[in-house]
Each structure stands twice: as C-alpha cells, then as structure tokens.
Design a protein around this motif. Structure first.
Motif, PDB file in Angstrom:
ATOM      1  N   GLY A  94       0.837  -1.184   0.000  1.00 41.55           N
ATOM      2  CA  GLY A  94       0.000   0.000   0.000  1.00 41.55           C
ATOM      3  C   GLY A  94       0.875   1.237   0.000  1.00 41.55           C
ATOM      4  O   GLY A  94       2.101   1.143  -0.105  1.00 41.55           O
ATOM      5  N   TRP A  95       0.251   2.410   0.139  1.00 40.98           N
ATOM      6  CA  TRP A  95       1.002   3.660   0.144  1.00 40.98           C
ATOM      7  C   TRP A  95       0.915   4.298   1.524  1.00 40.98           C
ATOM      8  O   TRP A  95      -0.175   4.479   2.072  1.00 40.98           O
ATOM      9  CB  TRP A  95       0.456   4.620  -0.905  1.00 40.98           C
ATOM     10  CG  TRP A  95       1.246   5.886  -1.030  1.00 40.98           C
ATOM     11  CD1 TRP A  95       0.958   7.107  -0.510  1.00 40.98           C
ATOM     12  CD2 TRP A  95       2.501   6.034  -1.704  1.00 40.98           C
ATOM     13  NE1 TRP A  95       1.934   8.018  -0.815  1.00 40.98           N
ATOM     14  CE2 TRP A  95       2.901   7.385  -1.557  1.00 40.98           C
ATOM     15  CE3 TRP A  95       3.324   5.163  -2.413  1.00 40.98           C
ATOM     16  CZ2 TRP A  95       4.076   7.883  -2.093  1.00 40.98           C
ATOM     17  CZ3 TRP A  95       4.503   5.655  -2.954  1.00 40.98           C
ATOM     18  CH2 TRP A  95       4.869   6.991  -2.804  1.00 40.98           C
ATOM     19  N   ASN A  96       2.067   4.614   2.094  1.00 45.55           N
ATOM     20  CA  ASN A  96       2.133   5.277   3.381  1.00 45.55           C
ATOM     21  C   ASN A  96       2.241   6.780   3.143  1.00 45.55           C
ATOM     22  O   ASN A  96       3.270   7.268   2.695  1.00 45.55           O
ATOM     23  CB  ASN A  96       3.349   4.775   4.176  1.00 45.55           C
ATOM     24  CG  ASN A  96       3.380   5.300   5.593  1.00 45.55           C
ATOM     25  OD1 ASN A  96       3.221   6.493   5.832  1.00 45.55           O
ATOM     26  ND2 ASN A  96       3.601   4.398   6.547  1.00 45.55           N
ATOM     27  N   GLU A  97       1.159   7.499   3.423  1.00 45.47           N
ATOM     28  CA  GLU A  97       1.114   8.935   3.150  1.00 45.47           C
ATOM     29  C   GLU A  97       2.130   9.696   4.002  1.00 45.47           C
ATOM     30  O   GLU A  97       2.728  10.672   3.542  1.00 45.47           O
ATOM     31  CB  GLU A  97      -0.295   9.471   3.420  1.00 45.47           C
ATOM     32  CG  GLU A  97      -1.323   9.057   2.379  1.00 45.47           C
ATOM     33  CD  GLU A  97      -1.104   9.743   1.039  1.00 45.47           C
ATOM     34  OE1 GLU A  97      -0.268  10.668   0.964  1.00 45.47           O
ATOM     35  OE2 GLU A  97      -1.767   9.353   0.067  1.00 45.47           O
ATOM     36  N   GLU A  98       2.319   9.250   5.236  1.00 45.82           N
ATOM     37  CA  GLU A  98       3.238   9.956   6.122  1.00 45.82           C
ATOM     38  C   GLU A  98       4.674   9.846   5.623  1.00 45.82           C
ATOM     39  O   GLU A  98       5.419  10.829   5.604  1.00 45.82           O
ATOM     40  CB  GLU A  98       3.137   9.379   7.538  1.00 45.82           C
ATOM     41  CG  GLU A  98       4.023  10.089   8.547  1.00 45.82           C
ATOM     42  CD  GLU A  98       3.901   9.512   9.946  1.00 45.82           C
ATOM     43  OE1 GLU A  98       4.749   9.839  10.797  1.00 45.82           O
ATOM     44  OE2 GLU A  98       2.955   8.729  10.185  1.00 45.82           O
ATOM     45  N   LYS A  99       5.065   8.645   5.190  1.00 39.03           N
ATOM     46  CA  LYS A  99       6.430   8.426   4.711  1.00 39.03           C
ATOM     47  C   LYS A  99       6.564   8.722   3.222  1.00 39.03           C
ATOM     48  O   LYS A  99       7.679   8.753   2.704  1.00 39.03           O
ATOM     49  CB  LYS A  99       6.860   6.983   4.985  1.00 39.03           C
ATOM     50  CG  LYS A  99       6.904   6.626   6.457  1.00 39.03           C
ATOM     51  CD  LYS A  99       7.318   5.167   6.639  1.00 39.03           C
ATOM     52  CE  LYS A  99       7.365   4.787   8.107  1.00 39.03           C
ATOM     53  NZ  LYS A  99       7.694   3.348   8.297  1.00 39.03           N
ATOM     54  N   MET A 100       5.438   8.907   2.552  1.00 39.29           N
ATOM     55  CA  MET A 100       5.429   9.125   1.105  1.00 39.29           C
ATOM     56  C   MET A 100       6.191   8.007   0.393  1.00 39.29           C
ATOM     57  O   MET A 100       7.077   8.232  -0.434  1.00 39.29           O
ATOM     58  CB  MET A 100       6.036  10.486   0.757  1.00 39.29           C
ATOM     59  CG  MET A 100       5.158  11.659   1.149  1.00 39.29           C
ATOM     60  SD  MET A 100       3.589  11.649   0.245  1.00 39.29           S
ATOM     61  CE  MET A 100       4.162  12.001  -1.406  1.00 39.29           C
ATOM     62  N   ALA A 101       5.832   6.774   0.749  1.00 47.48           N
ATOM     63  CA  ALA A 101       6.540   5.617   0.204  1.00 47.48           C
ATOM     64  C   ALA A 101       5.629   4.393   0.226  1.00 47.48           C
ATOM     65  O   ALA A 101       4.706   4.310   1.047  1.00 47.48           O
ATOM     66  CB  ALA A 101       7.798   5.335   1.012  1.00 47.48           C
ATOM     67  N   PRO A 102       5.885   3.419  -0.672  1.00 46.24           N
ATOM     68  CA  PRO A 102       5.127   2.167  -0.625  1.00 46.24           C
ATOM     69  C   PRO A 102       5.501   1.383   0.621  1.00 46.24           C
ATOM     70  O   PRO A 102       6.624   1.497   1.129  1.00 46.24           O
ATOM     71  CB  PRO A 102       5.549   1.437  -1.898  1.00 46.24           C
ATOM     72  CG  PRO A 102       6.872   2.014  -2.243  1.00 46.24           C
ATOM     73  CD  PRO A 102       6.855   3.430  -1.772  1.00 46.24           C
ATOM     74  N   GLU A 103       4.567   0.573   1.104  1.00 49.37           N
ATOM     75  CA  GLU A 103       4.806  -0.166   2.335  1.00 49.37           C
ATOM     76  C   GLU A 103       4.098  -1.515   2.270  1.00 49.37           C
ATOM     77  O   GLU A 103       2.926  -1.584   1.873  1.00 49.37           O
ATOM     78  CB  GLU A 103       4.277   0.650   3.512  1.00 49.37           C
ATOM     79  CG  GLU A 103       4.555   0.068   4.866  1.00 49.37           C
ATOM     80  CD  GLU A 103       4.162   1.031   5.972  1.00 49.37           C
ATOM     81  OE1 GLU A 103       5.057   1.614   6.599  1.00 49.37           O
ATOM     82  OE2 GLU A 103       2.944   1.201   6.202  1.00 49.37           O
ATOM     83  N   PRO A 104       4.775  -2.601   2.635  1.00 46.47           N
ATOM     84  CA  PRO A 104       4.120  -3.911   2.609  1.00 46.47           C
ATOM     85  C   PRO A 104       2.995  -3.978   3.628  1.00 46.47           C
ATOM     86  O   PRO A 104       3.106  -3.436   4.730  1.00 46.47           O
ATOM     87  CB  PRO A 104       5.247  -4.878   2.953  1.00 46.47           C
ATOM     88  CG  PRO A 104       6.246  -4.060   3.708  1.00 46.47           C
ATOM     89  CD  PRO A 104       6.166  -2.686   3.117  1.00 46.47           C
ATOM     90  N   VAL A 105       1.908  -4.618   3.264  1.00 45.70           N
ATOM     91  CA  VAL A 105       0.761  -4.766   4.151  1.00 45.70           C
ATOM     92  C   VAL A 105       0.767  -6.190   4.693  1.00 45.70           C
ATOM     93  O   VAL A 105       0.740  -7.154   3.918  1.00 45.70           O
ATOM     94  CB  VAL A 105      -0.567  -4.473   3.414  1.00 45.70           C
ATOM     95  CG1 VAL A 105      -1.756  -4.728   4.337  1.00 45.70           C
ATOM     96  CG2 VAL A 105      -0.577  -3.043   2.909  1.00 45.70           C
ATOM     97  N   ARG A 106       0.817  -6.314   6.005  1.00 49.21           N
ATOM     98  CA  ARG A 106       0.863  -7.625   6.639  1.00 49.21           C
ATOM     99  C   ARG A 106      -0.551  -8.073   7.006  1.00 49.21           C
ATOM    100  O   ARG A 106      -1.351  -7.294   7.504  1.00 49.21           O
ATOM    101  CB  ARG A 106       1.719  -7.588   7.907  1.00 49.21           C
ATOM    102  CG  ARG A 106       3.101  -6.971   7.721  1.00 49.21           C
ATOM    103  CD  ARG A 106       3.955  -7.742   6.729  1.00 49.21           C
ATOM    104  NE  ARG A 106       5.283  -7.156   6.598  1.00 49.21           N
ATOM    105  CZ  ARG A 106       6.162  -7.525   5.676  1.00 49.21           C
ATOM    106  NH1 ARG A 106       5.845  -8.480   4.822  1.00 49.21           N
ATOM    107  NH2 ARG A 106       7.353  -6.948   5.612  1.00 49.21           N
ATOM    108  N   GLY A 107      -0.844  -9.339   6.772  1.00 55.21           N
ATOM    109  CA  GLY A 107      -2.118  -9.905   7.208  1.00 55.21           C
ATOM    110  C   GLY A 107      -3.231  -9.729   6.202  1.00 55.21           C
ATOM    111  O   GLY A 107      -3.816 -10.709   5.732  1.00 55.21           O
ATOM    112  N   ASP A 108      -3.531  -8.495   5.831  1.00 53.57           N
ATOM    113  CA  ASP A 108      -4.629  -8.231   4.900  1.00 53.57           C
ATOM    114  C   ASP A 108      -4.131  -8.246   3.457  1.00 53.57           C
ATOM    115  O   ASP A 108      -2.955  -8.013   3.179  1.00 53.57           O
ATOM    116  CB  ASP A 108      -5.271  -6.881   5.204  1.00 53.57           C
ATOM    117  CG  ASP A 108      -5.861  -6.836   6.606  1.00 53.57           C
ATOM    118  OD1 ASP A 108      -6.351  -7.885   7.058  1.00 53.57           O
ATOM    119  OD2 ASP A 108      -5.793  -5.761   7.237  1.00 53.57           O
TER     120      ASP A 108
END
Length: 375
Positions: free
Chosen positions: A282-296
């Motif tokens: 997904g996209w992390n707005e705070e870090k302005m970077a893509p981020e792996p989503v765990r579980g979902d």
C-alpha cells in the motif's frame, strides 16, 4: 521504501562490479558528509533503531562503493571509518546486536574487495604460485576471480566461459599440489565459490538467445500512469521494457536514467514501458513511500493507486504494465531486476541488460541512438 540493512548489504555487494563514481561538486560532498554525521548522531542516540541504522548505511556505504572505482584509497578510508563508528555503538536488542555483527562482517568483505580492486588477477596468481599453501591468498584469489567474472559474464559471456574454464583448471591443479588440510579446505571453498557462477553464465547464454527473436504481444492485467497501450500503437517504435519492482533498490537507482531517456527520445520514437506485478503493498502517506501490508490483502485497485503515487514520487512519465502472472517475465527470461529489454522498430529484440550500472546505461543509450538514427 524501507530497506533492511541486510538487504542493503547484499545490494551493495551486488553493485560492486558495476558502480561508477558519480562526479559530485565539493559542496555536495560536504553536504553528504554533514548529513551522514547527523544520521550517525541519531543512531548513536538509539543503536537499536533499525531505521536509523538503515539511513546511516545508505548515506555512507553506497557513496564509498561508488567512490571506490576512481579513488579506492579514499573509499577504503571511508569504509574503515564506518566500521570504526559502528564498533563504538552498543545495541542491546537481540535483533540489533545480530544486525551489527552481520554488518561488521559485510564491511570486512567490502574492504577486502576494494583492496583487491587495486591488485591484478595475474599478480595474485604469481603470489599464490610462490605460496601455494597460503590460505589467505587462496581466499583473496577466489574473491578476485568472482569479482572479475561477475562483470565479464554480463559483458561478454563467451569470454567469461573461457576464463571460468581456465580458473577452474588452475584451482584443480592447485588442489593437486596442496599439502595441508587447511590449504585443501580453502581450495575446495574456492572451487565451490567459483562454481556458483555457472548458473549466471547459463542465464546470460539464455539472454543472448533472445536477441533477434520477435517481441511477444503485450500482456497486462492493468495499466498505470498512462493510457493502455496496444501492439498496433507500438509498430514502428523503439520500445524499452523495464521489468522492476517497487521494493527493488537498483530499480529505483535506474529511474533517473529512464527519465533522461524519456526526455531525450520520447518524442523521437522511443516508448518506455515499466513492467511490474502486485506485491501486496500500500502507500504510506506519512512516509510518502510504498509499504508492505501484513495480514490483509491489498486490492488490485489499491495497489494500482499506490503505483500511481510511486510514479509521481519518482517523476516517471512512462506507463506501467501490471503483469501479475509474469507472462512477459517468463518470455523475456527475467531472473533478476532491473531487467531491460530493448525492441527495435521491426518488433525484434535488440538488446537485453540486467542490473543497474553505468555500463548498462551507456549501452542502452547507444543502442537507442543507433536504432533511432540519432547522433
């Protein structure tokens, strides 16, 4: 993008044969040094902070490895300073302690490699011929062979195949004259290490077989960062397929070159297509970077939205083809990324390059100019 320090270390080792010095102004160098100092202060305040460790390593080791091509002595000094700086910190969390130990070993390996850049393979062999039982020399020799062949395989696999055969034969003769158990074990280790190059050589052969073959029809489940493309629209165009992933450091390092190519040749007949898949990011707005989503599970639409923001962040103007089944990757024998495939105006594969580095960038640019008839 979050990169673990272990992934960074592996990336730096892989980059070593191909990185080149990025000529920077003295002011920029001073700014980098100041930035590294600040990052070290943050790490010193909390040695268990993995993000602080990652940031410090990215700010220090990568520039040092780039510098090693034209200024190995300066690079050695920088690497040794990083090693000393890390040794003065005392993490307490078990994971951080393990990571610091691993990074220390990685720095030792990088330091040895930079040292070996300054010694020719022939000189090392002469030293080894005079001291065939020297375990340290055997280790240095095998590492030097790996360094040279790793680059040679990508540039000229036929020459590399001959070199590999010659080095394998040399180590075999060395083993026959080994007298101590330590020397025998070291030679066996060297033989095992060099044998790992065989799969790389076979992959390069496979890539060479692609040249001249017709490009496969486009295969995409979705298009991001631009309108969908059709095979008819690409007729008569030079097409550059960039197989990448949003978590791939070398892929991101290649983006400035892709931007340059698009700016220079985008209106002259070049079409760049980024080819990727879904990785549950997904996209992390705070870090302005893509981020792996765990579980979902991230929906296709959400991941496409992430890719669009990813393209915006890196100012990429070319379209992305999302091929989650890997149909195009299989056809173009993708086994490592970034993987660039250049297709000529007749729809035939003209060039394939794997990995990021100045040599690959120059080769792609030269071939694009040649195909487009540009000076």
């Amino acid at each position: 993008m979050k990169i673990t320090h272990l992934a960074l270390a592996a990336l730096l080792l892989a980059m070593l044969p191909t990185v080149s010095l990025l000529n920077a102004a003295e002011a920029a160098a001073a700014e980098d040094q100041e930035s590294a100092s600040g990052l070290y202060d943050a790490l010193k305040a909390d040695p268990n902070d993995q993000s602080a460790l990652n940031a410090y390593l990215q700010a220090t080791i990568s520039p040092a490895m780039k510098q090693s091509v034209d200024d190995p002595k300066g690079a050695l000094k920088q690497l040794e300073e990083v090693k000393k700086a890390l040794s003065e910190l005392e993490p307490t969390a078990p994971l951080a302690v393990a990571n610091f130990r691993q990074m220390d070993r990685t720095l030792d390996a990088l330091i040895q490699r930079v040292e070996l850049q300054q010694i020719s393979l022939n000189d090392l062999r002469a030293q080894l011929d005079a001291a065939k039982q020297d375990v340290s020399l055997i280790g240095k020799y095998s590492t030097k062979v790996m360094m040279e062949l790793s680059t040679e395989i990508n540039e000229d696999w036929q020459k590399a195949e001959k070199t590999l055969d010659a080095e394998t034969a040399y180590l075999k003769s060395l083993a026959e004259s080994a007298e101590t158990d330590e020397a025998k074990a070291a030679i066996q280790g060297a033989q095992n290490m060099i044998s790992r190059l065989v799969p790389n050589l076979e992959r390069q052969k496979k890539l060479a077989e692609l040249i001249g073959k017709p490009a496969m029809p486009l295969s995409a489940q979705a298009w991001v960062n631009g309108a969908p493309l059709t095979d008819d629209e690409l007729k008569g165009k030079v097409v550059l397929l960039d197989f990448f992933a949003i978590w791939c450091g070398p892929c991101i390092m290649s983006f400035p070159h892709l931007r340059e190519l698009n700016e220079e040749f985008g209106d002259k007949g070049l079409v760049i297509i980024g080819v990727t898949g879904y990785y549950n990011y997904g996209w992390n707005e705070e870090k302005m970077a893509p981020e792996p989503v765990r579980g979902d599970m991230v929906s296709a639409e959400e991941e496409q939205a992430m890719l669009h923001k990813f393209a915006e962040k890196y100012e990429l103007k070319h379209v992305f083809a999302v091929d989650p089944e890997g149909t195009m990757s299989k056809y173009y024998a993708v086994s490592g990324i970034p993987h660039m495939v250049l297709i000529d105006q007749e729809g035939k594969i003209a060039m394939v390059k794997v990995g990021f580095g100045e040599a690959n960038s120059k080769a792609l640019t030269a071939e694009i100019k040649k195909l487009l008839g540009a000076n």
